[in-house]
Every structure is written in structure tokens, then in C-alpha cells.
Design a protein around this motif. Structure first.
Motif: not given
Length: 383
Positions: A286-296, A374-383
Motif C-alpha cells: 500500500d505504501v509503495s502504491d501511494h508513494l507519490p501521494e506520501y511524497a506530496t 516513507v521516511r526515506a522518500a525524498d519528494p524530489a527523487d519521487v517526482f
């Protein structure tokens, strides 16, 4: 306007995934509840006799591992104890596994046999106490009608004739009455008879060797103080156990000295591990599928703590739904198992609370592990 939590909306959006997760948690809950139920039922049934006897202190041989296979000791020790200050009365018991012959197929089975003096007040069970007078006749026995189905011919003949003849240790004896106690993991069926009839089953055994000595104290006497005095007074060829210690000793044997306790405890651990893996896989997906939303959300200023709350709520919801489903299934299985094994399994509030806490902990740990992405996600990397 009511705000619907984001965590629930995410779970509800993927209905198939939600169903699989709830089933997975429910399976873990069922496994844990069944293992705990079996374990508690085993331990409760193992001390059924200990709890029904009328006594304050028990004497046994130090070589006795558990009730079903006691080691005899001299009855002199019991009567020495009777002379101690504070002792009101003493009762000798003779116990062993006898061999019952099935009249249908000729096979033999072990049946727990207890020898008592009919005039002694041994049991705190009216059904037995009221029928002890029947045991004054030689070769008369009382039979536990809740014994395992293998002993059904005894109960059937008694129902038809009002008595039942059977072969025990190669001798013909008579069932003169019934009582209700039930089997345990060590006892398939039970018989009670008088001492003379008991000794006839084992001619090589003398009356002076008993298996258990029950001691009743005057109401005002302190059990632990008298037990301490008895230990100092009696030789070390007997063990002096207050009632609570006697029960605890039997429980410790089955729980720690046999593989049974280990197996049940291991089953509980396996159930929790399986449930944790399932919940982790679901939440991780679920987290993987919504990673862009979490990054946002992180780009908007949401902290990792805020995002942890979303995943934590999902874990809590899965734990609660899975617990409710698993508990309902376990209750049904308790009834089926109790009917099949004649060992009573009951759901206690304490057990339900423990399993709920374990389920919440299992799901929260899985949620924390899933949050690492989620904690390791960087919005710049995701987008």
C-alpha cells in the motif's frame, strides 16, 4: 462535516487487499487463540483431581513426576504427620493406571484408578461424596461417565442395567455408580474404588505403600507454617506441598517438563510471525502504491510523524477487524473441539485481552517496518 481518516480511505479503496489482510490477521488470531485455549485446557484438566480433593497439604514421593504415574511411599509418613499440632485429619490415596479390556474388540486401554477409604471425605464433589457408600462392597467401582468415547461400553451397559461388569487387570469388577469429571491430557478415563479392591488389582502391592497423602488442618492454622514444620519433622523421602504448590507442581510438569507446553508456546509464536508477515506485505504494498501521494504530503510540510499516523491507523484497523473475525471463528472452533475431545475450552476476558494486545503489537510492528520506505522518500527523487 465529518472527516474520514486517510488511512481508512486508502484501505477501503483496495477492497481485495483489505479482505486478504483481514483474513491474514484473522488466521493469526485463530491460531494464537487455539494454541492458548489448548494450553490452558490442558493445564486445567491436569489439575482437576488436585482441585477437587479436600485437603490443605499433600504428601507425595519426591520421585513422583506427575499424578498419573505416582511413586509409592510409606503410609507411616502420613500418620507421623497426623501427630503434628494443627493437623485435623489425614487421608491416604492409592492411584495407578489400570488395564481395562474392551469387550467389543478385546483391546486394552489404560484407565486411571483411585483407591480410597469409603468413610473418608476425599472429594469436594457432591456426586462422588454421596456415592462413596457404594464402595463399601468389594469390587464395586464408580466410573467417570465423561471419560473418552473408547470407554462408552461401560456407560451404555450401566444405562441399560443400572450397573456394569467389566474386566480390569484381568479381574471382573462392577460399576455401581457414575460421576462426571472428564478426561485430561494424561487421563482418558477414571475409576474410583475402595482400598481393598484397589489392592486386589496389584497383589504384589502392600497396604503400607500409598501414593498420595492428604492432610487437613484445623481452620485457624497457617498452612505454610504447618508445611514448614512438617518438612523439618519428616524424613526427606516425602515431599510436603501446600495445596497451591501441589497444583503448581503438576502444572509446571506439563508446561515445562514435557514437549506439550513448548509446542503450544511455539504455535503462538508462529501465529504472530505469520500474521506480522501478512500485515507487513499488505502495508508495504500500500505504501509503495501511494508513494507519490506520501511524497506530496511531505512536500506540503507533513512530517514523518504525521505520515506514521496514517500507516499506524491502517495497522490498527487491520488488527481490530482481524481480531474480531478471528475471535468469532475461534469461538466456533472451541465448541467443536470441546465436543470432540471432551476437554472444555473457554474464552476468558483475560485471554481475549492478551490476544488483542498481541494482535495490535503485531500489526504496529509491521506498520513501523513498512514506514521505512516513507521516511526515506525524498519528494524530489519521487517526482
Amino acid at each position: 462535516m465529518i472527516k474520514i481518516p486517510v488511512g481508512w480511505l486508502q484501505l477501503k479503496r483496495e477492497r481485495a487487499r483489505l479482505v486478504i489482510a483481514v483474513l491474514g490477521v484473522g488466521f493469526a488470531v485463530v491460531l494464537v487463540l487455539m494454541q492458548m485455549g489448548f494450553r490452558e485446557a490442558m493445564l486445567d484438566s491436569a489439575v482437576r483431581y488436585h482441585q477437587l480433593w479436600h485437603y490443605d497439604i499433600a504428601l507425595i514421593s519426591p520421585e513422583t513426576a506427575f499424578l498419573v504415574k505416582p511413586q509409592p511411599f510409606s503410609h507411616r509418613r502420613l500418620y507421623q504427620a497426623a501427630a503434628m499440632t494443627g493437623v485435623e485429619s489425614v487421608t491416604p490415596l492409592y492411584a495407578m493406571q489400570s488395564r481395562w479390556k474392551d469387550p467389543r474388540i478385546g483391546d486394552t486401554r489404560d484407565i486411571f484408578t483411585l483407591g480410597i477409604h469409603p468413610e473418608d471425605s476425599v472429594f469436594q464433589l457432591d456426586a462422588i461424596h454421596k456415592q462413596q457408600s457404594l464402595l463399601k462392597k468389594r469390587d464395586f467401582y464408580l466410573f467417570d461417565r465423561l471419560s473418552r468415547p473408547e470407554f462408552d461400553p461401560i456407560a451404555q451397559q450401566f444405562a441399560e442395567l443400572g450397573y456394569a461388569d467389566m474386566e480390569l487387570n484381568g479381574q471382573t469388577v462392577t460399576i455401581a455408580g457414575l460421576f462426571e469429571l472428564g478426561p485430561s491430557f494424561g487421563i482418558d478415563g477414571s475409576l474410583i474404588t475402595n482400598v481393598d479392591s484397589f489392592l486386589e488389582l496389584v497383589p504384589e502391592r502392600g497396604r503400607g505403600k500409598i501414593d498420595i497423602g492428604l492432610i487437613r488442618l484445623a481452620p485457624t492454622k497457617d498452612v505454610n507454617a504447618v508445611a514448614k514444620a512438617l518438612r523439618e519433622y519428616l524424613p526427606n523421602d516425602v515431599e510436603v506441598l501446600p495445596r497451591a504448590d501441589f497444583i503448581a507442581r503438576e502444572i509446571d510438569y506439563w508446561n515445562a517438563s514435557t514437549p506439550i507446553g513448548y509446542v503450544f508456546n511455539f504455535g503462538i509464536l508462529v501465529g504472530l510471525v505469520v500474521g506480522a508477515i501478512i500485515v507487513y506485505q499488505i502495508l508495504h504494498a500500500d505504501v509503495s502504491d501511494h508513494l507519490p501521494e506520501y511524497a506530496t504530503l511531505k512536500a506540503m510540510g507533513y512530517s514523518n510523524t504525521n505520515l506514521a499516523g496514517i500507516v499506524g491507523l491502517q495497522a490498527f484497523i487491520l488488527a481490530l477487524l482481524g481480531f474480531l473475525l478471528g475471535t468469532m471463528v475461534a469461538l466456533a472452533l472451541y465448541r467443536v473441539t470441546a465436543s470432540a475431545t471432551l476437554i472444555q475450552l473457554t474464552m476468558t476476558p483475560g485471554r481475549a485481552a492478551i490476544v488483542l494486545a498481541l494482535t495490535l503489537g503485531m500489526c504496529i510492528v509491521s506498520g513501523v517496518m513498512a514506514l521505512r520506505k516513507v521516511r526515506a522518500a525524498d519528494p524530489a527523487d519521487v517526482f
